[in-house]
Scaffold this motif. Sequence first.
Motif, PDB file in Angstrom:
ATOM      1  N   LYS A 175       0.773 -13.860  -2.565  1.00  0.00           N
ATOM      2  CA  LYS A 175       0.972 -13.209  -1.276  1.00  0.00           C
ATOM      3  C   LYS A 175       1.183 -14.308  -0.246  1.00  0.00           C
ATOM      4  O   LYS A 175       0.358 -15.220  -0.111  1.00  0.00           O
ATOM      5  CB  LYS A 175      -0.233 -12.345  -0.894  1.00  0.00           C
ATOM      6  CG  LYS A 175      -0.040 -11.609   0.436  1.00  0.00           C
ATOM      7  CD  LYS A 175      -1.204 -10.678   0.749  1.00  0.00           C
ATOM      8  CE  LYS A 175      -0.967  -9.940   2.063  1.00  0.00           C
ATOM      9  NZ  LYS A 175      -2.075  -9.001   2.387  1.00  0.00           N
ATOM     10  N   HIS A 197       3.694  -1.271  -4.385  1.00  0.00           N
ATOM     11  CA  HIS A 197       2.495  -1.270  -3.545  1.00  0.00           C
ATOM     12  C   HIS A 197       2.172   0.159  -3.119  1.00  0.00           C
ATOM     13  O   HIS A 197       3.042   0.894  -2.645  1.00  0.00           O
ATOM     14  CB  HIS A 197       2.700  -2.147  -2.308  1.00  0.00           C
ATOM     15  CG  HIS A 197       1.444  -2.337  -1.497  1.00  0.00           C
ATOM     16  ND1 HIS A 197       1.124  -1.532  -0.431  1.00  0.00           N
ATOM     17  CD2 HIS A 197       0.427  -3.229  -1.625  1.00  0.00           C
ATOM     18  CE1 HIS A 197      -0.032  -1.926   0.078  1.00  0.00           C
ATOM     19  NE2 HIS A 197      -0.476  -2.957  -0.624  1.00  0.00           N
ATOM     20  N   ILE A 204      -1.897  -2.882  -5.561  1.00  0.00           N
ATOM     21  CA  ILE A 204      -0.652  -3.546  -5.948  1.00  0.00           C
ATOM     22  C   ILE A 204      -0.438  -3.322  -7.444  1.00  0.00           C
ATOM     23  O   ILE A 204      -1.381  -3.428  -8.240  1.00  0.00           O
ATOM     24  CB  ILE A 204      -0.724  -5.062  -5.648  1.00  0.00           C
ATOM     25  CG1 ILE A 204      -0.980  -5.289  -4.155  1.00  0.00           C
ATOM     26  CG2 ILE A 204       0.559  -5.764  -6.093  1.00  0.00           C
ATOM     27  CD1 ILE A 204      -1.376  -6.723  -3.825  1.00  0.00           C
ATOM     28  N   ASN A 218      -5.850  -5.296  -2.916  1.00  0.00           N
ATOM     29  CA  ASN A 218      -5.043  -5.877  -1.847  1.00  0.00           C
ATOM     30  C   ASN A 218      -5.407  -7.338  -1.592  1.00  0.00           C
ATOM     31  O   ASN A 218      -4.695  -8.051  -0.888  1.00  0.00           O
ATOM     32  CB  ASN A 218      -5.226  -5.065  -0.557  1.00  0.00           C
ATOM     33  CG  ASN A 218      -4.000  -5.121   0.329  1.00  0.00           C
ATOM     34  OD1 ASN A 218      -2.874  -5.004  -0.152  1.00  0.00           O
ATOM     35  ND2 ASN A 218      -4.195  -5.311   1.626  1.00  0.00           N
TER      36      ASN A 218
END
Length: 269
Positions: A175, A197, A204, A218
């Motif tokens: 991320k 998502h 995810i 997350n």
Amino acid sequence: MLREETRKAMESVSDKITELYELEKKAWADLDDIEVKDEEMVQEVEKITEQQIKRIKDKSKAIIEDIKQYLEKNTEKVEDYTCDLAMKKDELQQLYDSTNHSVVHSRHAELIRKTNDDIKSLNLASQIKAPQFLLTKKELYPHVKLTSVKSPRRLHALQDGCILVSDYTNNSLHKLQISGTPVWSCERVDKPLGIGHDDVRRLIYVASENGYIYELSNEGEILRRLTCLDFADANFYDVSISGDLLAVAAGYRGTLIFDLKRTTYLAKK
């Protein structure tokens, strides 16, 4: 004088003896009558008892026969009723199968529609948030280096302005901020490709070329790894989430639909 009195006394005694004899004789006669009457009464009782027993047997036979006839009639009714129930059950099963089939197709159609909407929304969001950024090898064009990524394969834009990048060779998911700054990395995802998502549950989903779907929090923590025994040798390339249904692009196998609540494979498109 004494002799006369003695004679009278003897006569009186004799009369008494005679009277007693008659009484005894009468008593024996009465006893004989009673015995005869007793025998007659016993015979009468036995006769009546035999008649009553015969009547009871006859009535019992009649009752048993009535019960048999009743059971036969009701057995036929029960069989007819059972047959009707079986037919109704078959009709209900057909109705259930038809309804379930319609519901499944409806959910699949909704999933496809939602997936298309998600793709459109994602494209629109990407254009609004970062219209000038494109994933080219290890850079976000123009001039944003992805130093923490070795072999990026897919990019997914999030609503918080960050992006998710699958790193195929490093078996990891990253991320990143739109500037390329790392937020977190998960380095236990085998051969990751497509990314999905769930904005509602903030989960995810990553499609693995090894035939797995990884579910991550997350914050990048792996929660579970989903697969199906029927497709253990499949390659998963992309993933899309809609409610409890997960659509997976599986190459020549087409699109596979999974139910996340039951973690079971539903259908193939």
